[in-house]
Design a protein around this motif. Structure first.
Motif, PDB file in Angstrom:
ATOM      1  N   PHE A   1     -23.054  48.734   7.097  1.00  0.00           N
ATOM      2  CA  PHE A   1     -21.644  48.824   6.710  1.00  0.00           C
ATOM      3  C   PHE A   1     -20.746  48.942   7.945  1.00  0.00           C
ATOM      4  O   PHE A   1     -19.741  48.233   8.065  1.00  0.00           O
ATOM      5  N   VAL A   2     -21.118  49.837   8.883  1.00  0.00           N
ATOM      6  CA  VAL A   2     -20.314  50.032  10.092  1.00  0.00           C
ATOM      7  C   VAL A   2     -20.293  48.759  10.939  1.00  0.00           C
ATOM      8  O   VAL A   2     -19.247  48.363  11.476  1.00  0.00           O
ATOM      9  N   GLY A   3     -21.454  48.085  11.037  1.00  0.00           N
ATOM     10  CA  GLY A   3     -21.514  46.858  11.822  1.00  0.00           C
ATOM     11  C   GLY A   3     -20.627  45.771  11.259  1.00  0.00           C
ATOM     12  O   GLY A   3     -19.873  45.118  11.988  1.00  0.00           O
ATOM     13  N   VAL A   4     -20.681  45.588   9.931  1.00  0.00           N
ATOM     14  CA  VAL A   4     -19.855  44.561   9.289  1.00  0.00           C
ATOM     15  C   VAL A   4     -18.381  44.951   9.326  1.00  0.00           C
ATOM     16  O   VAL A   4     -17.510  44.129   9.648  1.00  0.00           O
TER      17      VAL A   4
ATOM     18  N   GLU B   1     -32.635  54.761   3.620  1.00  0.00           N
ATOM     19  CA  GLU B   1     -31.629  53.961   2.920  1.00  0.00           C
ATOM     20  C   GLU B   1     -30.225  54.265   3.452  1.00  0.00           C
ATOM     21  O   GLU B   1     -29.407  53.352   3.634  1.00  0.00           O
ATOM     22  N   GLY B   2     -29.951  55.549   3.693  1.00  0.00           N
ATOM     23  CA  GLY B   2     -28.649  55.918   4.243  1.00  0.00           C
ATOM     24  C   GLY B   2     -28.450  55.362   5.634  1.00  0.00           C
ATOM     25  O   GLY B   2     -27.366  54.870   5.976  1.00  0.00           O
ATOM     26  N   LEU B   3     -29.502  55.431   6.462  1.00  0.00           N
ATOM     27  CA  LEU B   3     -29.427  54.907   7.828  1.00  0.00           C
ATOM     28  C   LEU B   3     -29.159  53.407   7.822  1.00  0.00           C
ATOM     29  O   LEU B   3     -28.268  52.917   8.530  1.00  0.00           O
ATOM     30  N   ALA B   4     -29.915  52.679   6.988  1.00  0.00           N
ATOM     31  CA  ALA B   4     -29.740  51.226   6.929  1.00  0.00           C
ATOM     32  C   ALA B   4     -28.375  50.867   6.369  1.00  0.00           C
ATOM     33  O   ALA B   4     -27.637  50.057   6.948  1.00  0.00           O
ATOM     34  N   GLY B   5     -28.013  51.486   5.248  1.00  0.00           N
ATOM     35  CA  GLY B   5     -26.742  51.140   4.607  1.00  0.00           C
ATOM     36  C   GLY B   5     -25.546  51.471   5.469  1.00  0.00           C
ATOM     37  O   GLY B   5     -24.618  50.670   5.605  1.00  0.00           O
ATOM     38  N   ALA B   6     -25.553  52.671   6.076  1.00  0.00           N
ATOM     39  CA  ALA B   6     -24.404  53.094   6.884  1.00  0.00           C
ATOM     40  C   ALA B   6     -24.232  52.193   8.101  1.00  0.00           C
ATOM     41  O   ALA B   6     -23.110  51.787   8.433  1.00  0.00           O
TER      42      ALA B   6
ATOM     43  N   LEU C   1     -26.576  60.192  10.654  1.00  0.00           N
ATOM     44  CA  LEU C   1     -25.493  59.209  10.597  1.00  0.00           C
ATOM     45  C   LEU C   1     -24.719  59.169  11.912  1.00  0.00           C
ATOM     46  O   LEU C   1     -24.448  58.097  12.455  1.00  0.00           O
ATOM     47  N   TYR C   2     -24.391  60.329  12.450  1.00  0.00           N
ATOM     48  CA  TYR C   2     -23.623  60.369  13.691  1.00  0.00           C
ATOM     49  C   TYR C   2     -24.478  60.022  14.911  1.00  0.00           C
ATOM     50  O   TYR C   2     -23.948  59.635  15.956  1.00  0.00           O
ATOM     51  N   GLY C   3     -25.798  60.149  14.771  1.00  0.00           N
ATOM     52  CA  GLY C   3     -26.659  59.623  15.827  1.00  0.00           C
ATOM     53  C   GLY C   3     -26.509  58.127  15.937  1.00  0.00           C
ATOM     54  O   GLY C   3     -26.508  57.560  17.045  1.00  0.00           O
ATOM     55  N   SER C   4     -26.345  57.458  14.785  1.00  0.00           N
ATOM     56  CA  SER C   4     -26.115  56.013  14.781  1.00  0.00           C
ATOM     57  C   SER C   4     -24.752  55.679  15.390  1.00  0.00           C
ATOM     58  O   SER C   4     -24.608  54.698  16.130  1.00  0.00           O
TER      59      SER C   4
ATOM     60  N   VAL D   1     -28.292  46.021  14.438  1.00  0.00           N
ATOM     61  CA  VAL D   1     -29.715  46.119  14.807  1.00  0.00           C
ATOM     62  C   VAL D   1     -30.324  47.397  14.234  1.00  0.00           C
ATOM     63  O   VAL D   1     -31.419  47.374  13.669  1.00  0.00           O
ATOM     64  N   VAL D   2     -29.608  48.515  14.376  1.00  0.00           N
ATOM     65  CA  VAL D   2     -30.115  49.774  13.811  1.00  0.00           C
ATOM     66  C   VAL D   2     -30.251  49.665  12.299  1.00  0.00           C
ATOM     67  O   VAL D   2     -31.230  50.126  11.701  1.00  0.00           O
ATOM     68  N   GLY D   3     -29.273  49.011  11.655  1.00  0.00           N
ATOM     69  CA  GLY D   3     -29.363  48.789  10.214  1.00  0.00           C
ATOM     70  C   GLY D   3     -30.560  47.931   9.861  1.00  0.00           C
ATOM     71  O   GLY D   3     -31.248  48.191   8.854  1.00  0.00           O
ATOM     72  N   GLY D   4     -30.824  46.907  10.666  1.00  0.00           N
ATOM     73  CA  GLY D   4     -31.997  46.065  10.435  1.00  0.00           C
ATOM     74  C   GLY D   4     -33.293  46.831  10.574  1.00  0.00           C
ATOM     75  O   GLY D   4     -34.240  46.631   9.789  1.00  0.00           O
ATOM     76  N   VAL D   5     -33.363  47.720  11.550  1.00  0.00           N
ATOM     77  CA  VAL D   5     -34.549  48.576  11.703  1.00  0.00           C
ATOM     78  C   VAL D   5     -34.725  49.460  10.474  1.00  0.00           C
ATOM     79  O   VAL D   5     -35.838  49.665   9.979  1.00  0.00           O
ATOM     80  N   GLY D   6     -33.589  49.972   9.951  1.00  0.00           N
ATOM     81  CA  GLY D   6     -33.647  50.777   8.729  1.00  0.00           C
ATOM     82  C   GLY D   6     -34.206  49.988   7.558  1.00  0.00           C
ATOM     83  O   GLY D   6     -34.987  50.509   6.757  1.00  0.00           O
ATOM     84  N   VAL D   7     -33.809  48.703   7.450  1.00  0.00           N
ATOM     85  CA  VAL D   7     -34.334  47.856   6.373  1.00  0.00           C
ATOM     86  C   VAL D   7     -35.844  47.672   6.527  1.00  0.00           C
ATOM     87  O   VAL D   7     -36.602  47.731   5.535  1.00  0.00           O
TER      88      VAL D   7
END
Length: 382
Positions: free
Chosen positions: A160-163, A152-157, A71-74, A130-136
């Motif tokens: 969420f952070v982007g929005v 799922e955590g990578l994409a969702g987090a 998560l913190y890598g993101s 973009v990172v969330g999209g890659v997760g999806v």
């Protein structure tokens, strides 16, 4: 084009802060508070890990800790995007800090143009999206078990952070985007800051109230962590928005700091004149500062008040005035018209007790004492 500018020297770190590396010439540092949130995340995620992979025992907390690292890598990618963009636009960038609330990038100059403000602000949320999209996309690839949970955590987090960061309220990135838009439309950055600050305060109030309405909206019972996180986020948003608004109000008063209006009457004396005689003439002329000059009238030094007071009266007849004067190096001579933020930045770049103010033709106007600027600064801030 490659950037051949030398990297700034590494700065000493406060106790407990760890340096992880460098990105775009900036240190990446980890504060002790990160370990608190990492442990909190590990504890919160451990039950879900147990459901996905039963029988892990204490290892479920290790898996939860690994999730915190991912998560913190993101978060680091988000902050690095700000740093890289600011660096490419020519702004000095300080450390990238990972902490309890996520991350922060220290950009050490105010944006010079609305476009720069917009680009530096928007690139962070876009990176998260973009990172969330890659997760999806990875989720569609069909991973299983803990890997699926991590994806799922990578994409969702990140989504969420982007929005969340595009909410148009300070101190969020969306607030800076809104400020850039208002600045560009009105040519008034302070107006943009006030509007985005108020929206940030509204967002803080909503974050604080969210757990009380969570069950009605989502159907799930709020937990202690929901109330805790809501309080911390609200505190962060309210504090950041309030600080930005206070700064904007102060900067509106900054033009009132005019060097010419703060100048002290100045006496010009030969550099070799006995100090006692220079002081006598200054008292007689009711001058608040003394500048030493050459035989042709060229200013060469400023008498330092602290050095003058430290010189015993009985020694002053035997000392030249130049003995307590500071040479007029670059930065100690300022135009009499300098004012506002430009004045404050000039003093910050070359700290001194006194500065020589000169007219456009090079003639001496007066002495500017830092103590007088500080007093005016405090009045403006009040």
């Amino acid at each position: 084009m490659a950037d051949h500018r030398p990297s700034p020297p590494q700065r000493p770190l406060p106790p407990g802060v760890m340096r992880l590396g460098r990105i775009a010439g900036s240190d990446v540092v980890l504060t002790p508070s990160w370990f608190l949130i990492a442990i909190l995340i590990a504890v919160m995620v451990a039950p879900a890990v147990e459901q996905v992979e039963p029988g892990l025992g204490a290892a479920k907390y290790v898996a939860g800790l690994a999730f915190a690292v991912i998560l913190y890598g993101s978060v680091l990618l988000h902050e690095a995007a700000h740093a890289v963009m600011a660096h490419r636009l020519g702004y000095p960038v300080g450390p990238i800090t990972l902490n309890f609330l996520g991350g922060a990038t220290s950009i050490e100059d105010e944006s010079r143009r609305p476009r720069d403000e917009f680009l530096i602000a928007v690139v962070g949320p876009l990176t998260s999206l973009v990172v969330g999209g890659v997760g999806v996309l990875l989720w569609w690839a069909g991973p299983h078990g803990l890997l699926l949970m991590a994806v799922e955590g990578l994409a969702g987090a990140n989504l969420f952070v982007g929005v969340l960061n595009m909410v148009p309220g300070l101190p969020l990135d969306g607030g800076r985007v809104l400020r850039a838009a208002i600045w560009g439309g009105t040519r008034d950055i302070h107006k943009g800051t006030i509007v985005a600050g108020w929206i940030g305060r509204i967002a803080a109030a909503l974050a604080l109230l969210w757990p009380f309405f969570e069950e009605e909206v989502t159907g799930s019972q709020p937990t202690f962590y929901d109330y805790l996180i809501g309080f911390v986020v609200a505190l962060f948003l309210w504090g950041g928005a309030s600080a930005a608004m206070a700064g904007a109000r102060f900067r509106r008063r900054m033009p009132d700091l005019v060097a010419r209006d703060l100048a002290r009457r100045t006496l010009a004396v030969p550099a070799d004149l006995p100090l006692s005689e220079a002081v006598r003439r200054a008292h007689e002329a009711q001058a608040g500062g003394i500048v030493t000059v050459t035989s042709t009238g060229q200013p060469v030094g400023l008498v330092n008040e602290a050095a003058l007071r430290a010189t015993p009266v009985e020694r002053r007849p035997w000392l030249p005035t130049a003995s307590v004067a500071r040479a007029l190096v670059d930065g100690l001579s300022l135009p009499a018209t300098i004012h506002g933020e430009e004045l404050v930045m000039a003093i910050t770049r070359m700290p001194a007790g006194e500065y020589l103010l000169v007219e456009e033709d090079g003639s001496i106007y007066g002495i500017l004492a830092t103590a007088d600027v500080d007093a005016a600064f405090q009045r403006a801030a009040g």
